[in-house]
Motif scaffolding. Structure first.
Motif, PDB file in Angstrom:
ATOM      1  N   ALA A 270      -8.004   2.772  -5.869  1.00  0.00           N
ATOM      2  CA  ALA A 270      -6.960   1.820  -5.468  1.00  0.00           C
ATOM      3  C   ALA A 270      -5.769   1.809  -6.415  1.00  0.00           C
ATOM      4  CB  ALA A 270      -7.553   0.412  -5.378  1.00  0.00           C
ATOM      5  N   ASP A 271      -5.858   2.537  -7.507  1.00  0.00           N
ATOM      6  CA  ASP A 271      -4.778   2.582  -8.492  1.00  0.00           C
ATOM      7  C   ASP A 271      -3.565   3.316  -7.921  1.00  0.00           C
ATOM      8  OD1 ASP A 271      -4.687   2.623 -11.914  1.00  0.00           O
ATOM      9  OD2 ASP A 271      -3.260   3.879 -10.836  1.00  0.00           O
ATOM     10  N   HIS A 272      -2.389   2.702  -8.041  1.00  0.00           N
ATOM     11  CA  HIS A 272      -1.163   3.285  -7.477  1.00  0.00           C
ATOM     12  C   HIS A 272      -0.152   3.676  -8.549  1.00  0.00           C
ATOM     13  CE1 HIS A 272      -1.339   1.814  -2.993  1.00  0.00           C
ATOM     14  NE2 HIS A 272      -2.454   2.417  -3.381  1.00  0.00           N
ATOM     15  N   ARG A 273      -0.610   3.974  -9.769  1.00  0.00           N
ATOM     16  CA  ARG A 273       0.314   4.297 -10.844  1.00  0.00           C
ATOM     17  C   ARG A 273       1.042   5.617 -10.613  1.00  0.00           C
ATOM     18  NH1 ARG A 273      -3.670   4.972 -15.924  1.00  0.00           N
ATOM     19  NH2 ARG A 273      -4.742   3.305 -14.784  1.00  0.00           N
ATOM     20  N   ALA A 274       0.480   6.495  -9.813  1.00  0.00           N
ATOM     21  CA  ALA A 274       1.012   7.855  -9.685  1.00  0.00           C
ATOM     22  C   ALA A 274       1.964   8.003  -8.499  1.00  0.00           C
ATOM     23  CB  ALA A 274      -0.140   8.855  -9.578  1.00  0.00           C
ATOM     24  N   GLY A 275       2.791   6.996  -8.255  1.00  0.00           N
ATOM     25  CA  GLY A 275       3.719   7.054  -7.126  1.00  0.00           C
ATOM     26  C   GLY A 275       4.734   8.174  -7.235  1.00  0.00           C
ATOM     27  N   GLU A 276       5.331   8.344  -8.422  1.00  0.00           N
ATOM     28  CA  GLU A 276       6.334   9.401  -8.614  1.00  0.00           C
ATOM     29  C   GLU A 276       5.707  10.775  -8.454  1.00  0.00           C
ATOM     30  OE1 GLU A 276       8.412   9.008 -12.272  1.00  0.00           O
ATOM     31  OE2 GLU A 276       9.127   6.962 -11.856  1.00  0.00           O
TER      32      GLU A 276
ATOM     33  N   GLY B 160       0.012  -1.229   1.065  1.00  0.00           N
ATOM     34  CA  GLY B 160       0.526   0.017   1.622  1.00  0.00           C
ATOM     35  C   GLY B 160      -0.245   0.455   2.843  1.00  0.00           C
ATOM     36  N   ASN B 161       0.298   1.454   3.546  1.00  0.00           N
ATOM     37  CA  ASN B 161      -0.348   1.987   4.742  1.00  0.00           C
ATOM     38  C   ASN B 161      -0.899   3.373   4.452  1.00  0.00           C
ATOM     39  OD1 ASN B 161      -0.220   3.731   7.381  1.00  0.00           O
ATOM     40  ND2 ASN B 161      -0.321   1.607   8.070  1.00  0.00           N
ATOM     41  N   ARG B 162      -2.218   3.510   4.598  1.00  0.00           N
ATOM     42  CA  ARG B 162      -2.850   4.819   4.404  1.00  0.00           C
ATOM     43  C   ARG B 162      -2.701   5.662   5.661  1.00  0.00           C
ATOM     44  NH1 ARG B 162      -9.039   4.517   2.935  1.00  0.00           N
ATOM     45  NH2 ARG B 162      -8.209   3.337   1.169  1.00  0.00           N
ATOM     46  N   SER B 163      -2.962   5.067   6.831  1.00  0.00           N
ATOM     47  CA  SER B 163      -2.885   5.785   8.103  1.00  0.00           C
ATOM     48  C   SER B 163      -2.471   4.814   9.207  1.00  0.00           C
ATOM     49  CB  SER B 163      -4.247   6.379   8.478  1.00  0.00           C
ATOM     50  OG  SER B 163      -4.765   7.206   7.472  1.00  0.00           O
ATOM     51  N   PRO B 164      -1.785   5.292  10.212  1.00  0.00           N
ATOM     52  CA  PRO B 164      -1.285   6.656  10.416  1.00  0.00           C
ATOM     53  C   PRO B 164       0.131   6.877   9.899  1.00  0.00           C
ATOM     54  CG  PRO B 164      -0.950   5.421  12.416  1.00  0.00           C
ATOM     55  CD  PRO B 164      -1.561   4.456  11.426  1.00  0.00           C
ATOM     56  N   LEU B 165       0.681   5.885   9.144  1.00  0.00           N
ATOM     57  CA  LEU B 165       2.074   5.973   8.693  1.00  0.00           C
ATOM     58  C   LEU B 165       2.203   6.654   7.341  1.00  0.00           C
ATOM     59  CD1 LEU B 165       3.094   2.350   9.735  1.00  0.00           C
ATOM     60  CD2 LEU B 165       3.347   4.466  11.052  1.00  0.00           C
ATOM     61  N   SER B 166       1.114   6.682   6.577  1.00  0.00           N
ATOM     62  CA  SER B 166       1.082   7.346   5.276  1.00  0.00           C
ATOM     63  C   SER B 166       2.244   6.891   4.397  1.00  0.00           C
ATOM     64  CB  SER B 166       1.127   8.872   5.461  1.00  0.00           C
ATOM     65  OG  SER B 166       0.871   9.543   4.244  1.00  0.00           O
ATOM     66  N   ASP B 167       2.386   5.571   4.249  1.00  0.00           N
ATOM     67  CA  ASP B 167       3.498   5.001   3.497  1.00  0.00           C
ATOM     68  C   ASP B 167       2.965   3.929   2.548  1.00  0.00           C
ATOM     69  OD1 ASP B 167       5.772   3.852   2.488  1.00  0.00           O
ATOM     70  OD2 ASP B 167       6.740   3.518   4.422  1.00  0.00           O
ATOM     71  N   PRO B 168       2.719   4.296   1.269  1.00  0.00           N
ATOM     72  CA  PRO B 168       2.160   3.319   0.325  1.00  0.00           C
ATOM     73  C   PRO B 168       3.142   2.220  -0.052  1.00  0.00           C
ATOM     74  CG  PRO B 168       2.712   5.352  -0.823  1.00  0.00           C
ATOM     75  CD  PRO B 168       2.904   5.621   0.644  1.00  0.00           C
TER      76      PRO B 168
ATOM     77  N   GLY C  19      -0.020  15.663   6.367  1.00  0.00           N
ATOM     78  CA  GLY C  19       1.379  15.932   6.046  1.00  0.00           C
ATOM     79  C   GLY C  19       1.798  15.467   4.675  1.00  0.00           C
ATOM     80  N   LYS C  20       1.024  14.556   4.071  1.00  0.00           N
ATOM     81  CA  LYS C  20       1.359  14.028   2.745  1.00  0.00           C
ATOM     82  C   LYS C  20       0.075  13.739   1.970  1.00  0.00           C
ATOM     83  CE  LYS C  20       5.427  11.353   4.284  1.00  0.00           C
ATOM     84  NZ  LYS C  20       5.978   9.969   4.347  1.00  0.00           N
ATOM     85  N   VAL C  21       0.102  14.019   0.648  1.00  0.00           N
ATOM     86  CA  VAL C  21      -0.984  13.514  -0.180  1.00  0.00           C
ATOM     87  C   VAL C  21      -0.793  12.010  -0.337  1.00  0.00           C
ATOM     88  CG1 VAL C  21      -1.350  15.648  -1.465  1.00  0.00           C
ATOM     89  CG2 VAL C  21       0.205  13.916  -2.378  1.00  0.00           C
ATOM     90  N   SER C  22      -1.876  11.303  -0.565  1.00  0.00           N
ATOM     91  CA  SER C  22      -1.829   9.867  -0.799  1.00  0.00           C
ATOM     92  C   SER C  22      -1.869   9.584  -2.288  1.00  0.00           C
ATOM     93  CB  SER C  22      -3.025   9.183  -0.118  1.00  0.00           C
ATOM     94  OG  SER C  22      -3.187   7.866  -0.573  1.00  0.00           O
ATOM     95  N   VAL C  23      -1.243   8.494  -2.687  1.00  0.00           N
ATOM     96  CA  VAL C  23      -1.291   8.063  -4.080  1.00  0.00           C
ATOM     97  C   VAL C  23      -2.724   7.761  -4.513  1.00  0.00           C
ATOM     98  CG1 VAL C  23      -0.968   5.609  -3.572  1.00  0.00           C
ATOM     99  CG2 VAL C  23      -0.127   6.536  -5.744  1.00  0.00           C
ATOM    100  N   GLU C  24      -3.639   7.580  -3.545  1.00  0.00           N
ATOM    101  CA  GLU C  24      -5.034   7.294  -3.855  1.00  0.00           C
ATOM    102  C   GLU C  24      -5.838   8.549  -4.186  1.00  0.00           C
ATOM    103  OE1 GLU C  24      -6.706   5.008  -0.687  1.00  0.00           O
ATOM    104  OE2 GLU C  24      -5.132   3.495  -0.745  1.00  0.00           O
ATOM    105  N   MET C  25      -5.261   9.730  -3.945  1.00  0.00           N
ATOM    106  CA  MET C  25      -5.997  10.980  -4.148  1.00  0.00           C
ATOM    107  C   MET C  25      -5.983  11.404  -5.616  1.00  0.00           C
ATOM    108  SD  MET C  25      -4.900  13.108  -0.740  1.00  0.00           S
ATOM    109  CE  MET C  25      -5.441  12.569   0.885  1.00  0.00           C
ATOM    110  N   ASP C  26      -6.798  12.424  -5.931  1.00  0.00           N
ATOM    111  CA  ASP C  26      -6.952  12.861  -7.319  1.00  0.00           C
ATOM    112  C   ASP C  26      -5.755  13.641  -7.846  1.00  0.00           C
ATOM    113  OD1 ASP C  26      -9.428  11.693  -7.402  1.00  0.00           O
ATOM    114  OD2 ASP C  26     -10.560  13.547  -7.155  1.00  0.00           O
ATOM    115  N   LEU C  27      -5.156  14.468  -7.010  1.00  0.00           N
ATOM    116  CA  LEU C  27      -4.120  15.371  -7.501  1.00  0.00           C
ATOM    117  C   LEU C  27      -2.936  14.625  -8.116  1.00  0.00           C
ATOM    118  CD1 LEU C  27      -3.997  18.387  -7.720  1.00  0.00           C
ATOM    119  CD2 LEU C  27      -2.762  18.490  -5.551  1.00  0.00           C
ATOM    120  N   PRO C  28      -2.375  13.582  -7.488  1.00  0.00           N
ATOM    121  CA  PRO C  28      -1.292  12.842  -8.148  1.00  0.00           C
ATOM    122  C   PRO C  28      -1.729  12.196  -9.463  1.00  0.00           C
ATOM    123  CG  PRO C  28      -1.370  12.318  -5.807  1.00  0.00           C
ATOM    124  CD  PRO C  28      -2.609  13.083  -6.117  1.00  0.00           C
ATOM    125  N   LYS C  29      -2.965  11.709  -9.510  1.00  0.00           N
ATOM    126  CA  LYS C  29      -3.471  11.078 -10.732  1.00  0.00           C
ATOM    127  C   LYS C  29      -3.585  12.089 -11.868  1.00  0.00           C
ATOM    128  CE  LYS C  29      -6.130   7.360  -8.464  1.00  0.00           C
ATOM    129  NZ  LYS C  29      -5.780   7.515  -7.065  1.00  0.00           N
TER     130      LYS C  29
END
Length: 571
Positions: free
Chosen positions: A116-122, A401-409, A140-150
């Motif tokens: 649930a951490d959203h520190r990796a927005g940028e 934020g919206n995880r699906s289907p808008l993918s907009d945190p 179409g987009k990675v989520s801020v909740e995923m590992d790669l941005p973190k």
């Protein structure tokens, strides 16, 4: 203990607790225990945990479940783990490395960035700006909740610690590593959270990692290191044996060394294993696998569909190949705050303290108190159906934020229709409108998936929210789908982990085929409980259609407000 049964252990690490369950070969619970885990929230959108604290809680839960079951360590034939999709950071010797920027030298216990951490927005925006073809496998987009941005955030903000990192684990894979000493990974975690596309897909004919993506986002060292920090020399599908329990882990858990351990699963996917194969009686008995949407509803909610073909859905993660069953594909939608949103709505209402005291006095939960009061209001107002109580109050549920289907945190929640009323009536109606909004959010996800070629007709629901009868009925009415609940509503996720342990062991009572698949284990151990049908009252169906239209307009209005503030529109 029944000599005709084998027994299997499942361990589930959620956001707030670790649970252990022991089931027999029919899926019957023989022991179940829970132990709380710690969570730190040092700043807004920062959520941190400790892998050492989690493992300690796991051990306590396992020992309590074993005591409750009356079984001996030798009776346990297989172990399975699931956990939240949180990032665990270890050094080269397997010791924790802190991911908290304010921790001092030597304070390394807070080494997990929670899902649930959203520190990796940028960093999320940076990855998505590449428009790499890998991204189409995550809607179409990675989520801020995923590992790669973190992971990228750690490199860009904790450089000294970055240089010491030996392993990046998704939590389920950390748990199997801690249990066995084997640093293998699961297809589930890598494909769903780390930018890995399993071989034999259209863009990955030979290997799962795409070097040009990692080069583009600033993680070129992963390429030169041959992705060693992700430790992908061995990658397993669900239900496959990773290794046996190590000597150390067996002693800590109170089990036998070399007990088979299954590849780990993200908790929502364990919910699929624990529910989706249950047979439905009557006219619905022929419901196909690809018509069944698993909805795992807890702090957040996940919506997962398994099929034998790959379909791309904008704003919905996947299709993920082999993340659960071999040669099958998964699409995953989700809502970032559901149970958490309901609790927030209740906790922040002026009548909350009084309502909780009243619930305690009656010996019931706050949810049951509100459900009962909704029934009272319906009778008092002589309404044909209770849902019309919310006709003047509307909630948009994307408070995290919206995880699906808008993918907009960046989307936010909204409430329209508030008054100065601070009574129990007002709290009950606001709570009810929140339940409806979560249902309409699920419908939004289902429509996006069906518009892309799926054919969802039934919800296989599990998770803590399914204890709430009004929530379940509201989901059925809002989505117009049949809802199937498992026999063990609260325990289906951890039971899914235990079923994976059974599959890894290959151990079944004498006379059974020992070469059966994970799906066969699921069919044998899944059992349906309550079945809830959507409303057939024409006026209520029409009312839900109008409420859903309000839901969609509240989203569009929010976007329009932003455009007005940014000076991008004249109206």
């Amino acid at each position: 203990m029944d000599s005709d049964h084998y027994y299997y252990l499942g361990i589930d690490v959620g956001t707030g607790s670790a649970r252990a369950v022991i089931i027999n070969s029919l899926g019957t619970i023989c022991g179940l225990a829970t132990n709380d885990i710690q969570l730190w929230n040092p700043h807004a959108n920062y959520y941190e945990q400790s892998s050492e604290d989690i493992w300690s809680s796991v051990c306590l839960a396992v020992k309590a479940a074993m005591t409750q079951s009356g079984l001996k360590p030798a009776n346990i034939k297989g172990v399975g783990f699931d956990g939240t999709c949180s990032l665990v950071v270890l050094d080269r010797s397997g010791k924790p490395i802190s991911i908290d920027p304010e921790s001092s030298d030597g304070e390394n216990h807070r080494n997990i960035i929670l899902w649930a951490d959203h520190r990796a927005g940028e960093q999320t925006d940076k990855i998505n700006a590449t428009r790499h073809e890998v991204l189409k496998y995550v809607g179409g987009k990675v989520s801020v909740e995923m590992d790669l941005p973190k992971i990228l955030w750690i490199k860009e903000n904790l450089q000294e610690r970055w240089n010491k990192v030996g392993y990046f684990f998704d939590l389920p894979d950390f748990l199997t590593y801690r249990a066995t000493g084997n640093a293998s990974r699961s297809v589930c975690s890598l494909a769903c959270k780390c930018g890995y596309v399993p071989p034999d897909t259209s863009i990955s004919p030979q290997k799962g990692w795409h070097d040009d993506l990692f080069q583009a986002i600033g993680l070129s060292e992963f390429i030169s290191e041959n992705y060693s920090r992700m430790s992908t020399s061995q990658i397993f599908s669900a239900g496959q044996k990773v290794a046996g329990l190590s000597h150390q882990a067996a002693n800590e858990l109170g089990l036998l060394e070399d007990t088979p351990v299954s590849s780990g699963l993200i908790d929502a996917y364990a919910g699929i294993v624990g529910t989706l194969a249950a047979k439905i009686p009557g006219d619905y008995g022929n419901m196909l696998m690809e018509q069944r949407l698993a909805v795992i509803a807890g702090t957040s909610s996940c919506h997962i569909l398994m099929t034998n073909r790959s379909l791309f859905v904008d704003g919905v993660w996947g299709p993920y190949k082999d993340a659960l069953l071999r040669n099958h594909w998964l699409n995953e939608g989700g809502q970032s705050a559901t149970g958490k949103l309901i609790d927030w709505i209740i906790d922040t209402h002026p009548f909350s303290i009084h309502a909780k005291k009243l619930a305690n006095k009656k010996g019931i939960s706050i949810y049951n108190l509100l459900n009962e009061h909704i029934n009272t209001l319906q009778k008092q107002q002589k309404l044909q159906f209770s849902s019309v109580l919310t006709k003047d109050l509307h909630v948009y549920p994307d408070f995290h934020g919206n995880r699906s289907p808008l993918s907009d945190p960046t989307l936010c929640g909204a409430i329209v229709g508030l008054t100065l009323d601070v009574s129990l009536d007002a709290l009950a109606v606001l709570y009810y409108s929140t339940l409806q909004s979560i249902g309409y959010g699920t419908r939004h996800i289902i429509e996006a998936m069906n518009d892309s070629g799926h054919n969802i007709k039934c919800l296989y629901m599990s998770g803590g929210l399914c204890k709430n009868e009004l929530f379940v009925k509201t989901m059925a009415d809002a989505t117009k789908c049949l809802v199937v609940l498992p026999k063990y509503v609260e325990a289906s996720v951890v039971i899914g982990a235990a079923i994976c342990g059974a599959s890894a062991s290959g151990a079944m009572p004498m006379g059974e085929d020992k070469n059966i698949t994970l799906w066969d284990f699921m069919e044998k151990m899944n059992e349906a409980g309550q079945i809830v049908t959507p409303t057939e009252i024409s006026n209520e169906i029409e009312y839900n259609e109008r409420k859903y239209l309000v839901y969609l307009n509240m989203w569009k209005d929010q976007i329009n407000y932003r455009r007005i503030i940014e000076g991008k529109t004249d109206s």
